[in-house]
Motif scaffolding. Structure first.
Motif, PDB file in Angstrom:
ATOM      1  N   PRO A   1      11.754  -1.434 -20.296  1.00  0.00           N
ATOM      2  CA  PRO A   1      10.770  -2.004 -19.373  1.00  0.00           C
ATOM      3  C   PRO A   1       9.490  -2.455 -20.051  1.00  0.00           C
ATOM      4  N   VAL A   2       9.116  -1.812 -21.161  1.00  0.00           N
ATOM      5  CA  VAL A   2       7.895  -2.207 -21.868  1.00  0.00           C
ATOM      6  C   VAL A   2       8.010  -3.651 -22.339  1.00  0.00           C
ATOM      7  N   TYR A   3       9.159  -4.014 -22.902  1.00  0.00           N
ATOM      8  CA  TYR A   3       9.360  -5.388 -23.363  1.00  0.00           C
ATOM      9  C   TYR A   3       9.240  -6.372 -22.190  1.00  0.00           C
ATOM     10  N   TYR A   4       9.807  -6.002 -21.058  1.00  0.00           N
ATOM     11  CA  TYR A   4       9.725  -6.870 -19.882  1.00  0.00           C
ATOM     12  C   TYR A   4       8.281  -7.077 -19.448  1.00  0.00           C
ATOM     13  N   TYR A   5       7.547  -5.988 -19.285  1.00  0.00           N
ATOM     14  CA  TYR A   5       6.182  -6.094 -18.773  1.00  0.00           C
ATOM     15  C   TYR A   5       5.257  -6.824 -19.743  1.00  0.00           C
ATOM     16  N   VAL A   6       5.383  -6.502 -21.027  1.00  0.00           N
ATOM     17  CA  VAL A   6       4.516  -7.125 -22.029  1.00  0.00           C
ATOM     18  C   VAL A   6       4.713  -8.636 -22.055  1.00  0.00           C
ATOM     19  N   TRP A   7       5.961  -9.070 -22.143  1.00  0.00           N
ATOM     20  CA  TRP A   7       6.226 -10.498 -22.217  1.00  0.00           C
ATOM     21  C   TRP A   7       6.104 -11.168 -20.861  1.00  0.00           C
ATOM     22  N   GLY A   8       6.374 -10.442 -19.787  1.00  0.00           N
ATOM     23  CA  GLY A   8       6.185 -11.013 -18.457  1.00  0.00           C
ATOM     24  C   GLY A   8       4.736 -11.372 -18.203  1.00  0.00           C
ATOM     25  N   VAL A   9       3.827 -10.449 -18.539  1.00  0.00           N
ATOM     26  CA  VAL A   9       2.392 -10.717 -18.377  1.00  0.00           C
ATOM     27  C   VAL A   9       1.947 -11.828 -19.322  1.00  0.00           C
ATOM     28  N   ALA A  10       2.412 -11.766 -20.584  1.00  0.00           N
ATOM     29  CA  ALA A  10       2.013 -12.781 -21.563  1.00  0.00           C
ATOM     30  C   ALA A  10       2.413 -14.179 -21.106  1.00  0.00           C
ATOM     31  N   TRP A  11       3.621 -14.311 -20.586  1.00  0.00           N
ATOM     32  CA  TRP A  11       4.093 -15.636 -20.182  1.00  0.00           C
ATOM     33  C   TRP A  11       3.510 -16.065 -18.841  1.00  0.00           C
ATOM     34  N   LEU A  12       3.451 -15.157 -17.895  1.00  0.00           N
ATOM     35  CA  LEU A  12       2.926 -15.526 -16.578  1.00  0.00           C
ATOM     36  C   LEU A  12       1.465 -15.948 -16.679  1.00  0.00           C
ATOM     37  N   VAL A  13       0.657 -15.157 -17.355  1.00  0.00           N
ATOM     38  CA  VAL A  13      -0.771 -15.455 -17.480  1.00  0.00           C
ATOM     39  C   VAL A  13      -1.020 -16.543 -18.513  1.00  0.00           C
ATOM     40  N   GLY A  14      -0.381 -16.410 -19.692  1.00  0.00           N
ATOM     41  CA  GLY A  14      -0.649 -17.348 -20.773  1.00  0.00           C
ATOM     42  C   GLY A  14      -0.272 -18.783 -20.443  1.00  0.00           C
ATOM     43  N   TYR A  15       0.935 -18.990 -19.976  1.00  0.00           N
ATOM     44  CA  TYR A  15       1.365 -20.349 -19.670  1.00  0.00           C
ATOM     45  C   TYR A  15       0.648 -20.909 -18.445  1.00  0.00           C
ATOM     46  N   LEU A  16       0.295 -20.054 -17.524  1.00  0.00           N
ATOM     47  CA  LEU A  16      -0.461 -20.518 -16.364  1.00  0.00           C
ATOM     48  C   LEU A  16      -1.837 -21.024 -16.793  1.00  0.00           C
ATOM     49  N   LEU A  17      -2.468 -20.316 -17.735  1.00  0.00           N
ATOM     50  CA  LEU A  17      -3.765 -20.767 -18.255  1.00  0.00           C
ATOM     51  C   LEU A  17      -3.631 -22.096 -18.991  1.00  0.00           C
ATOM     52  N   LEU A  18      -2.555 -22.237 -19.767  1.00  0.00           N
ATOM     53  CA  LEU A  18      -2.347 -23.504 -20.478  1.00  0.00           C
ATOM     54  C   LEU A  18      -2.161 -24.655 -19.486  1.00  0.00           C
ATOM     55  N   TRP A  19      -1.404 -24.394 -18.440  1.00  0.00           N
ATOM     56  CA  TRP A  19      -1.203 -25.421 -17.415  1.00  0.00           C
ATOM     57  C   TRP A  19      -2.526 -25.804 -16.760  1.00  0.00           C
ATOM     58  N   MET A  20      -3.353 -24.815 -16.482  1.00  0.00           N
ATOM     59  CA  MET A  20      -4.641 -25.060 -15.833  1.00  0.00           C
ATOM     60  C   MET A  20      -5.632 -25.757 -16.766  1.00  0.00           C
ATOM     61  N   SER A  21      -5.376 -25.717 -18.074  1.00  0.00           N
ATOM     62  CA  SER A  21      -6.302 -26.339 -19.021  1.00  0.00           C
ATOM     63  C   SER A  21      -6.081 -27.841 -19.153  1.00  0.00           C
ATOM     64  N   TRP A  22      -4.956 -28.335 -18.667  1.00  0.00           N
ATOM     65  CA  TRP A  22      -4.674 -29.767 -18.743  1.00  0.00           C
ATOM     66  C   TRP A  22      -5.302 -30.495 -17.553  1.00  0.00           C
ATOM     67  N   THR A  23      -6.021 -31.560 -17.840  1.00  0.00           N
ATOM     68  CA  THR A  23      -6.635 -32.333 -16.754  1.00  0.00           C
ATOM     69  C   THR A  23      -5.569 -33.057 -15.926  1.00  0.00           C
ATOM     70  N   GLU A  24      -4.394 -33.275 -16.541  1.00  0.00           N
ATOM     71  CA  GLU A  24      -3.318 -33.970 -15.810  1.00  0.00           C
ATOM     72  C   GLU A  24      -2.576 -33.053 -14.840  1.00  0.00           C
ATOM     73  N   SER A  25      -2.834 -31.757 -14.895  1.00  0.00           N
ATOM     74  CA  SER A  25      -2.135 -30.828 -14.010  1.00  0.00           C
ATOM     75  C   SER A  25      -2.696 -30.904 -12.600  1.00  0.00           C
ATOM     76  N   ALA A  26      -1.932 -30.364 -11.665  1.00  0.00           N
ATOM     77  CA  ALA A  26      -2.370 -30.340 -10.269  1.00  0.00           C
ATOM     78  C   ALA A  26      -3.138 -29.065  -9.948  1.00  0.00           C
ATOM     79  N   SER A  27      -3.584 -28.343 -10.965  1.00  0.00           N
ATOM     80  CA  SER A  27      -4.295 -27.088 -10.736  1.00  0.00           C
ATOM     81  C   SER A  27      -5.620 -27.331 -10.028  1.00  0.00           C
ATOM     82  N   PRO A  28      -5.901 -26.543  -8.988  1.00  0.00           N
ATOM     83  CA  PRO A  28      -7.190 -26.701  -8.288  1.00  0.00           C
ATOM     84  C   PRO A  28      -8.369 -26.198  -9.119  1.00  0.00           C
TER      85      PRO A  28
END
Length: 222
Positions: free
Chosen positions: A46-73
């Motif tokens: 479960p540690v591997y799941y949680y560590v990478w789950g948080v890293a990907w959910l938060v990390g990639y979401l931040l990258l998406w929000m950093s693009w001006t072309e994204s639909a992020s509010p």
């Protein structure tokens, strides 16, 4: 005939304490040892799941929000999103390696070797994927292509490691997560950047966190 002092009046079987265990008892002991070892080696999954789950959910979401072309509010500057994403990935690799090594303390033989190699594999393959990407950038790979390459190559690395875990420990949940992540890594580039980041975040990151919950429940029931 009178018995000598200190001797017992009943015959003593010197072999009573040396009787070998019957087959059923020996199988029970082996089965208990196997269960204990299996619980020990899977308790860290479960540690591997949680560590990478948080890293990907938060990390990639931040990258998406950093693009001006994204639909992020909400827009997050790249100078903030990129370092946070990099820190999450590095932290995930380090934690995975440390957990894999520490989980095998007190274990000797093949199980220790397997756990140690599995722990180091996260860092080794992660660095290798990054090095390949940097080399491709130096060779002329444009930024828009790099934005498609890095998320997918890391998805394939993670999927490969979870496939290895599924084979080593007979874990169905790791097999399912590996297939989901591999599928996401294959399909996400067709969305183009930055929507591939959002797909990685929600599909792969979400699946990893769900896998962590499932693995935790499974370990508690074991």
């Amino acid at each position: 005939m009178q018995s000598e002092p200190g001797s017992s009046s009943h015959p003593r079987d010197d072999h009573d304490d040396d009787q070998p265990l019957d087959a059923a008892a020996m199988l029970a002991i082996v089965d208990d040892e196997r269960r204990s070892m299996e619980k020990l080696t899977t308790s860290t999954v479960p540690v591997y799941y949680y560590v990478w789950g948080v890293a990907w959910l938060v990390g990639y979401l931040l990258l998406w929000m950093s693009w001006t072309e994204s639909a992020s509010p909400v827009h997050i500057p790249g100078v903030i999103a990129v370092p946070i994403f990099a820190a999450l990935i590095v932290a995930g690799a380090v934690i995975s390696a440390v957990v894999g090594i520490r989980s095998n303390r007190g274990i000797r033989g093949n199980s220790q070797f397997v756990g140690t190699v599995y722990g180091f594999s996260w860092t080794i393959l992660g660095v290798a994927a990054a090095a390949l990407g940097v080399a491709m950038i130096n060779a002329g790979m444009p930024p828009e292509v790099a934005a498609l390459y890095f998320p997918s190559v890391y998805a394939f690395v993670l999927a490969a490691l979870y496939l290895a875990g599924a084979m080593l420990w007979g874990s169905i949940d790791q097999l399912v997560i590996a297939l989901i992540v591999a599928f996401t890594g294959s399909v996400a580039p067709f969305f183009g950047a930055p929507d591939n980041y959002l797909a990685m975040s929600l599909i792969a990151g979400g699946a990893l966190l769900v896998g962590g919950v499932v693995a935790t429940v499974h370990n508690r029931r074991a």
